[in-house]
Design a protein around this motif. Structure first.
Motif, PDB file in Angstrom:
ATOM      1  N   LEU A 727       0.829  -1.202   0.000  1.00  0.00           N
ATOM      2  CA  LEU A 727       0.000   0.000   0.000  1.00  0.00           C
ATOM      3  C   LEU A 727       0.864   1.253   0.000  1.00  0.00           C
ATOM      4  CD1 LEU A 727      -2.402  -0.953   2.955  1.00  0.00           C
ATOM      5  CD2 LEU A 727      -2.775  -1.416   0.523  1.00  0.00           C
ATOM      6  N   ALA A 728       0.312   2.342  -0.507  1.00  0.00           N
ATOM      7  CA  ALA A 728       0.949   3.650  -0.350  1.00  0.00           C
ATOM      8  C   ALA A 728      -0.138   4.701  -0.474  1.00  0.00           C
ATOM      9  CB  ALA A 728       2.024   3.865  -1.412  1.00  0.00           C
ATOM     10  N   GLY A 729       0.025   5.799   0.252  1.00  0.00           N
ATOM     11  CA  GLY A 729      -1.034   6.809   0.222  1.00  0.00           C
ATOM     12  C   GLY A 729      -0.539   8.199   0.531  1.00  0.00           C
ATOM     13  N   ASP A 730      -1.428   9.129   0.254  1.00  0.00           N
ATOM     14  CA  ASP A 730      -1.161  10.547   0.422  1.00  0.00           C
ATOM     15  C   ASP A 730      -1.866  11.122   1.633  1.00  0.00           C
ATOM     16  OD1 ASP A 730       0.512  11.764  -1.241  1.00  0.00           O
ATOM     17  OD2 ASP A 730      -0.950  12.139  -2.835  1.00  0.00           O
ATOM     18  N   ALA A 731      -3.067  10.587   1.877  1.00  0.00           N
ATOM     19  CA  ALA A 731      -3.918  11.189   2.901  1.00  0.00           C
ATOM     20  C   ALA A 731      -3.494  10.696   4.279  1.00  0.00           C
ATOM     21  CB  ALA A 731      -5.367  10.802   2.629  1.00  0.00           C
ATOM     22  N   ASP A 732      -3.699  11.547   5.278  1.00  0.00           N
ATOM     23  CA  ASP A 732      -3.418  11.129   6.658  1.00  0.00           C
ATOM     24  C   ASP A 732      -4.307   9.950   7.013  1.00  0.00           C
ATOM     25  OD1 ASP A 732      -1.443  12.787   7.374  1.00  0.00           O
ATOM     26  OD2 ASP A 732      -2.795  14.421   7.971  1.00  0.00           O
ATOM     27  N   LEU A 733      -3.757   9.052   7.783  1.00  0.00           N
ATOM     28  CA  LEU A 733      -4.537   7.890   8.199  1.00  0.00           C
ATOM     29  C   LEU A 733      -5.035   8.109   9.619  1.00  0.00           C
ATOM     30  CD1 LEU A 733      -2.277   5.038   6.853  1.00  0.00           C
ATOM     31  CD2 LEU A 733      -4.497   5.759   5.980  1.00  0.00           C
ATOM     32  N   THR A 734      -6.257   7.691   9.865  1.00  0.00           N
ATOM     33  CA  THR A 734      -6.777   7.791  11.225  1.00  0.00           C
ATOM     34  C   THR A 734      -6.784   6.401  11.853  1.00  0.00           C
ATOM     35  OG1 THR A 734      -9.017   7.371  10.467  1.00  0.00           O
ATOM     36  CG2 THR A 734      -8.325   9.675  10.564  1.00  0.00           C
ATOM     37  N   GLN A 737      -9.525   4.298  10.426  1.00  0.00           N
ATOM     38  CA  GLN A 737      -9.280   3.665   9.127  1.00  0.00           C
ATOM     39  C   GLN A 737      -8.514   2.367   9.295  1.00  0.00           C
ATOM     40  OE1 GLN A 737      -7.635   7.151   7.276  1.00  0.00           O
ATOM     41  NE2 GLN A 737      -8.741   6.662   5.378  1.00  0.00           N
ATOM     42  N   LEU A 738      -7.429   2.461  10.072  1.00  0.00           N
ATOM     43  CA  LEU A 738      -6.625   1.264  10.283  1.00  0.00           C
ATOM     44  C   LEU A 738      -7.510   0.163  10.851  1.00  0.00           C
ATOM     45  CD1 LEU A 738      -3.281   2.662  11.747  1.00  0.00           C
ATOM     46  CD2 LEU A 738      -3.964   2.306   9.387  1.00  0.00           C
ATOM     47  N   HIS A 739      -8.377   0.536  11.769  1.00  0.00           N
ATOM     48  CA  HIS A 739      -9.280  -0.416  12.384  1.00  0.00           C
ATOM     49  C   HIS A 739     -10.185  -1.056  11.326  1.00  0.00           C
ATOM     50  CE1 HIS A 739     -11.394  -2.165  15.731  1.00  0.00           C
ATOM     51  NE2 HIS A 739     -12.518  -1.886  15.104  1.00  0.00           N
ATOM     52  N   ASP A 740     -10.692  -0.226  10.425  1.00  0.00           N
ATOM     53  CA  ASP A 740     -11.620  -0.721   9.391  1.00  0.00           C
ATOM     54  C   ASP A 740     -10.953  -1.679   8.412  1.00  0.00           C
ATOM     55  OD1 ASP A 740     -13.547   0.757  10.546  1.00  0.00           O
ATOM     56  OD2 ASP A 740     -13.502   2.394   9.061  1.00  0.00           O
ATOM     57  N   TRP A 741      -9.652  -1.548   8.246  1.00  0.00           N
ATOM     58  CA  TRP A 741      -8.970  -2.437   7.296  1.00  0.00           C
ATOM     59  C   TRP A 741      -8.756  -3.830   7.872  1.00  0.00           C
ATOM     60  CZ3 TRP A 741      -4.359   1.186   5.614  1.00  0.00           C
ATOM     61  CH2 TRP A 741      -4.892   2.288   4.913  1.00  0.00           C
ATOM     62  N   LEU A 770      -3.176 -16.277  13.343  1.00  0.00           N
ATOM     63  CA  LEU A 770      -3.126 -14.970  12.686  1.00  0.00           C
ATOM     64  C   LEU A 770      -4.278 -14.814  11.686  1.00  0.00           C
ATOM     65  CD1 LEU A 770      -1.351 -12.459  12.528  1.00  0.00           C
ATOM     66  CD2 LEU A 770       0.023 -13.622  10.780  1.00  0.00           C
ATOM     67  N   LEU A 771      -4.987 -13.679  11.757  1.00  0.00           N
ATOM     68  CA  LEU A 771      -6.105 -13.405  10.839  1.00  0.00           C
ATOM     69  C   LEU A 771      -5.767 -12.294   9.851  1.00  0.00           C
ATOM     70  CD1 LEU A 771      -9.062 -13.376  13.391  1.00  0.00           C
ATOM     71  CD2 LEU A 771      -8.397 -15.222  11.841  1.00  0.00           C
ATOM     72  N   ALA A 772      -4.973 -11.330  10.318  1.00  0.00           N
ATOM     73  CA  ALA A 772      -4.602 -10.211   9.436  1.00  0.00           C
ATOM     74  C   ALA A 772      -3.383  -9.524  10.042  1.00  0.00           C
ATOM     75  CB  ALA A 772      -5.758  -9.219   9.310  1.00  0.00           C
ATOM     76  N   TRP A 773      -2.647  -8.828   9.195  1.00  0.00           N
ATOM     77  CA  TRP A 773      -1.415  -8.187   9.662  1.00  0.00           C
ATOM     78  C   TRP A 773      -1.238  -6.884   8.894  1.00  0.00           C
ATOM     79  CZ3 TRP A 773       3.407  -6.453   8.139  1.00  0.00           C
ATOM     80  CH2 TRP A 773       4.412  -6.387   9.139  1.00  0.00           C
ATOM     81  N   LEU A 774      -0.839  -5.842   9.588  1.00  0.00           N
ATOM     82  CA  LEU A 774      -0.726  -4.525   8.955  1.00  0.00           C
ATOM     83  C   LEU A 774       0.497  -3.792   9.482  1.00  0.00           C
ATOM     84  CD1 LEU A 774      -2.122  -2.059   7.403  1.00  0.00           C
ATOM     85  CD2 LEU A 774      -3.128  -1.486   9.602  1.00  0.00           C
ATOM     86  N   ALA A 775       1.217  -3.141   8.624  1.00  0.00           N
ATOM     87  CA  ALA A 775       2.302  -2.258   9.055  1.00  0.00           C
ATOM     88  C   ALA A 775       2.308  -1.033   8.158  1.00  0.00           C
ATOM     89  CB  ALA A 775       3.646  -2.971   8.979  1.00  0.00           C
ATOM     90  N   ILE A 776       2.365   0.143   8.779  1.00  0.00           N
ATOM     91  CA  ILE A 776       2.369   1.408   8.028  1.00  0.00           C
ATOM     92  C   ILE A 776       3.546   2.247   8.531  1.00  0.00           C
ATOM     93  CG2 ILE A 776       1.083   3.557   7.597  1.00  0.00           C
ATOM     94  CD1 ILE A 776      -0.406   1.251   6.450  1.00  0.00           C
ATOM     95  N   GLY A 777       4.228   2.912   7.623  1.00  0.00           N
ATOM     96  CA  GLY A 777       5.301   3.797   8.066  1.00  0.00           C
ATOM     97  C   GLY A 777       5.590   4.852   7.018  1.00  0.00           C
TER      98      GLY A 777
END
Ligand code: MGD
Ligand code: MGD
Ligand code: SF4
Ligand code: MO
Length: 870
Positions: A727-734, A737-741, A770-777
């Motif tokens: 993933l990659a994005g421009d908008a600030d993440l709340t 949002q992370l929760h919804d993903w 494990l059901l899902a995994w997320l990392a953002i930076g």
């Protein structure tokens, strides 16, 4: 029990032996003698009911077959009655079997009475078809694969053979190893994996093929290297053709400069061509997919006619087909401007003979709409119902976004496909589940005219049916039952074979008549056979052609107009294939292993252009053309000509946010063939710097962010297959949002570091799975994506610390990308073997197995050998 069948992928047409669990190359098959490339050898991994279309659907509702077939027949009937036969159309594919293709063509041209049936071969082979018909009088590939082994000079032009026809490439490589004097010339603006075999690579400017081959004709004349006896005895039109070729003069310095190659290289090529009686010129999409693709084909054939090198052992022009049954489709008449069995719609005698054979009074009298025009007619409302079979035009036609809008607005769109989700399927009113490879049964014809069986070995999933059956059922319901009596595919094949008697009556070489009385049993037992089924496997070797006077025809080819490159779109975008993916990925996209080679959509640019346009290697680039745009990763490739870029054709909206290359390609067509110029799109490029990067593993669809690209992972949860998203994005993440993903979960592991913008989440069920995994930076978070994928598959409860880190606690060093897909050998491992003294591909194979199975990665191993030893 093992069966023999034919690979579902490229036009090499390799034989496969399989029992559904094990799979190997068929040693008896003349195309491959037991070899398979990585796509062929991984095909079992792409099977399975996951995401298959299993039931017929009308307007989104699952319905019984009877209902769906009545609905298709009624809608087509009504539109034909009200608006005439040209208000409906079929758009079919070189991935249909000969039997499917034959009945679709018979229904549309013979009984509905319109020639509005065209095929994706229009995008692929139609320029070569024109070139063959103009030169030989018939669409025939004169040579055989064996000729590549017999030749002293093999020219590969507009063909990335190493990746697109790997087994043909391996046959050439083996021949060259046995006879090191054999020469290979590659003509391609790009340095490709194919160039590893080349004694000479002519990196011409895009679109310079006609001047190159016109120059060759002039050079042969200047140097007394023409076969004047052959020209006099067997051809027409030489003088005019030579005159046209001579218009560019014979100043080799100037010509070399115009083409962007050195004079030495240019004249070396000409010299070798003159010297090697046994020359084969293989050509493919770099030649066909151009504004002047037909002329590019004829310019090549001209050089072969001028030296008498057509249809002789080791000497022929060789247009190599792309799809498994591209050739079969041409035989049964799948193109809108052909009748059937190589006969012409606009020839009254041909017309009368076919009408008589089919016992019809409605046989279409005029050529129908070719692919791009057909979808224009859908857009304008002139075509009100279209039935698409085994092709994905919303991704593969030029101006693909327009095609999508046209289909969305069309009254009736019927799509027969194997998969449940696809960009074209999303536009369908009626969706019909078709049998796929391994389930369907019928014949295919490969590049060297070899007719082989595809045999079923797995049970039909759900209610899927063979394409010939679906078409036959609709034909009956439209009132043509007596012309469509088929109970079994072998009856269709026998009828088609009988029809080829007409081809013979009109002087055509296509001859399958020996199969006209084939019994069901003989059909079952069919062994691969080249047509003409009797006599010489090569065509036209005697200098007799299928033209009215029996002479071959030169075609004068004007040099293309030089196009000014404007400031608005300064880069020429080329597009094509990568090694491990097939077209719109509906099959290869199911096997995680096939993403190890290249896992994201990209545009390759020369390092100078990366600097010049202020892009970042590994970063993102937005490409825009006159008609559309795309957002993909940047790859630096010194093998690109400066001023050009290359994008793969494979990524669709199912696999990335905005990476469909055909959204960018304008519909500029060859005037004779109607084939689009997919290789030369003027674009501009600009850098995109996202504010954040991330990884997400989940079974859910991708989140709505600026960039995502998906890779299926070999792990399944109850809710479906796990997907890995970059993933990659421009908008600030709340937080929200992370929760919804993420899915509902019993346990959470979380790490937040707002200071660095770094977030990690792991969702676990009550048993710790494990059901899902997320990392953002702000930078792409470090993790071991393969290890993480395994964590989903593992029953064992993984250490929480490792999970948050996204890598095993005792993580070893990063070994770089997978080079050998078969044994999953990575770049660093291979480099280490080279550093330890492995000095050949064979030696690398001995040390670490790389390259020892299918051999598809051998060109890359050679590349590593070169770079490591420097
Ligand atoms: N892995 C894989 N193999 C495939 C397929 C696939 O999807 N994946 N598809 C199959 C099909 S349907 C087809 S048609 C074939 C296509 O097989 P190829 O034609 O070999 O494949 P492409 O990558 O489309 O293009 C070939 C080359 O043409 C070059 N080219 C571009 N412009 C020019 C030019 O102006 N002049 C010259 N001389 N060359 C130019 C490109 O740089 C490219 O390297 O592959 C078949 N095999
Ligand atoms: N920019 C650019 N565009 C190109 C090209 C290029 O080089 N550059 N190349 C062009 C060429 S050469 C080609 S051949 C086309 C290919 O482009 P497409 O034909 O659009 O691509 P595929 O992914 O092969 O589509 C085949 C579809 O048929 C389905 N299918 C598979 N088997 C069966 C079957 O037995 N029955 C039915 N009913 N469905 C089946 C698959 O699930 C898939 O949806 O793309 C063309 N477009
Ligand atoms: S070369 Fe590879 S993809 Fe093509 S037919 Fe052979 S095994 Fe299949
Ligand atoms: Mo193709």
């Amino acid at each position: 029990m093992s069966i023999c069948t034919t690979c579902p992928y490229c036009g090499v047409g390799c034989g496969i032996k399989t029992d559904g669990v094990q799979l190997q190359g068929d040693k008896q098959h003349p195309a491959n003698a037991g070899r398979l490339c990585v796509k062929g050898s991984s095909v079992l991994e792409t099977l399975g009911d996951q995401d298959r279309l299993l039931q017929p659907e009308v307007n989104g509702q699952v319905v019984p077959w009877d209902y769906a077939l009545d609905e298709v027949a009624d809608r087509f009937r009504r539109i034909v009655d009200e608006h005439g036969p040209d208000a409906v159309a079929f758009y079919v594919s070189g991935q249909l079997l000969t039997e499917d293709y034959y009945v679709a063509n018979k229904l549309m041209k013979g009984f509905i009475g319109s020639a509005n049936i065209d095929t994706n071969s229009r995008l692929c082979m139609s320029s070569a078809v024109v070139a063959h018909k103009r030169a030989f009088g018939e669409d025939v590939v004169p040579g055989c694969y064996e000729d590549l082994e017999l030749a002293d000079l093999v020219i590969l032009t507009g063909s990335n053979t190493a990746w697109a026809h790997p087994i043909v490439y391996q046959r050439i490589a083996a021949a060259k190893q046995a006879r090191p004097d054999m020469k290979v010339v590659v003509i391609d603006p790009r340095r490709t994996a194919t160039c590893d075999l080349a004694d000479l690579h002519l990196a011409i400017r895009p679109g310079q093929d006609v001047p190159l081959f016109n120059g060759l004709l002039t050079w042969l004349d200047d140097h007394g290297a023409l076969d004047q006896d052959y020209i006099d005895a067997h051809t027409d039109g030489f003088d005019a053709t030579l005159n046209t070729a001579r218009q560019q003069g014979n100043d080799w310095d100037a010509l070399a400069e115009q083409m962007g190659v050195s004079k030495v290289d240019l004249t070396t090529f000409y010299h070798w061509f003159a010297a090697c009686e046994r020359t084969v010129t293989v050509f493919s999409q770099g030649v066909n997919q151009a504004r002047n693709g037909s002329d590019q084909g004829n310019a090549i054939i001209n050089a072969h006619l001028a030296t008498g090198r057509v249809g002789k052992p080791g000497a022929s022009p060789f247009s190599i087909t792309g799809q498994p049954n591209a050739m079969g489709g041409r035989e049964v008449g799948g193109l809108a401007n052909q009748l059937a069995v190589h006969l012409d719609i606009d020839n009254p005698e041909h017309h009368a003979a076919v009408a008589d054979f089919w016992q019809t009074e409605s046989l279409a009298k005029e050529n129908g709409l070719t692919a791009v025009d057909l979808f224009n007619a859908v857009e304008s409302g002139q075509v009100k119902a279209v039935w698409i079979m085994a092709t994905n035009p919303v991704d593969s036609l030029p101006e693909a976004d327009r095609v999508r809008h046209a289909l969305m607005a069309c009254d009736t769109v019927v799509v027969s496909d194997c998969v449940a989700s696809g960009d074209t399927l999303a536009c369908a009113d009626i969706r019909l589940p078709a049998l796929g490879w391994g389930e369907k049964s019928g014949m295919v014809t490969n590049s060297e005219r070899c007719v082989s069986r595809q045999r079923p070995f797995v049970k039909a999933p759900g209610n899927a049916k063979g394409d010939w059956w679906i078409v036959t059922e609709v034909a009956r319901r439209m009132g043509y039952a007596s012309a469509f009596p088929y109970q079994h595919e072998h009856e269709i094949f026998a009828e088609y074979s009988a029809l080829t008697a007409l081809a013979g009556r009109f002087g055509r070489r296509l001859d399958m008549t020996a199969a006209a009385d084939l019994s069901a049993d003989q059909y079952e037992q069919w062994q691969p056979q080249q047509w003409p089924l009797q006599g010489d496997p090569r065509c036209f070797g005697d200098g007799c052609f299928a033209t009215p006077n029996g002479r071959g025809r030169f075609v004068a080819c004007e040099n293309p107009r030089v196009r000014q490159i404007g400031d608005a779109f300064p880069i020429i975008l080329n597009s094509g294939r990568i090694r491990d993916q097939w077209h719109t990925m509906t099959r290869t996209g199911r096997a995680g292993r096939l993403f190890a080679h290249l896992s994201e959509p990209f545009a390759a640019l020369h390092p100078k252009d990366i600097e010049r346009y202020r892009l970042k290697e590994g970063g993102f680039v937005r490409l825009a053309s006159k008609v559309g745009d795309a957002l993909v990763r940047v790859t630096s490739d010194a093998g690109q000509r400066p001023g050009t870029a290359f994008m793969p054709m494979h990524w669709t909206d199912q696999f990335s946010r905005r990476a469909r290359v055909d959204a960018l390609v304008p519909a500029r067509l060859d005037p004779h063939s109607g084939q689009p110029a997919f290789k030369h799109t003027p674009v501009n490029v600009s850098d995109w710097q996202p504010r954040w990067h991330g990884w997400l593993f989940t079974v859910a669809p991708p989140p709505a962010v600026e960039y995502w690209a998906r890779v299926p992972v070999d792990a399944f949860l109850q809710t479906g297959q796990v997907q890995r998203y970059r993933l990659a994005g421009d908008a600030d993440l709340t937080e929200q949002q992370l929760h919804d993903w993420m899915p509902e979960a019993a346990q959470w592991l979380a790490l937040n570091d707002p200071a660095t913008g770094h977030f990690r989440r792991a969702a676990l069920d009550s048993e710790g799975r494990l059901l899902a995994w997320l990392a953002i930076g702000e930078e792409l978070p470090l993790c071991d994506v393969e290890w993480l994928a395994n964590c989903f598959a593992d029953e064992a409860d993984t250490q929480h610390l490792a999970l948050l880190a996204g890598q095993p606690v005792d993580a070893g060093p990063d070994l770089g990308p997978v080079i050998c897909s078969c044994f999953q050998v990575r770049q660093k491992t291979i480099e280490a073997t080279v550093e330890e003294g492995a000095d050949s591909v064979e030696a690398i194979g001995k040390c670490c197995q790389a390259g020892t199975n299918c051999g598809s990665c051998i060109p890359e191993l050679r590349g590593l050998l070169e770079t490591c030893s420097v």
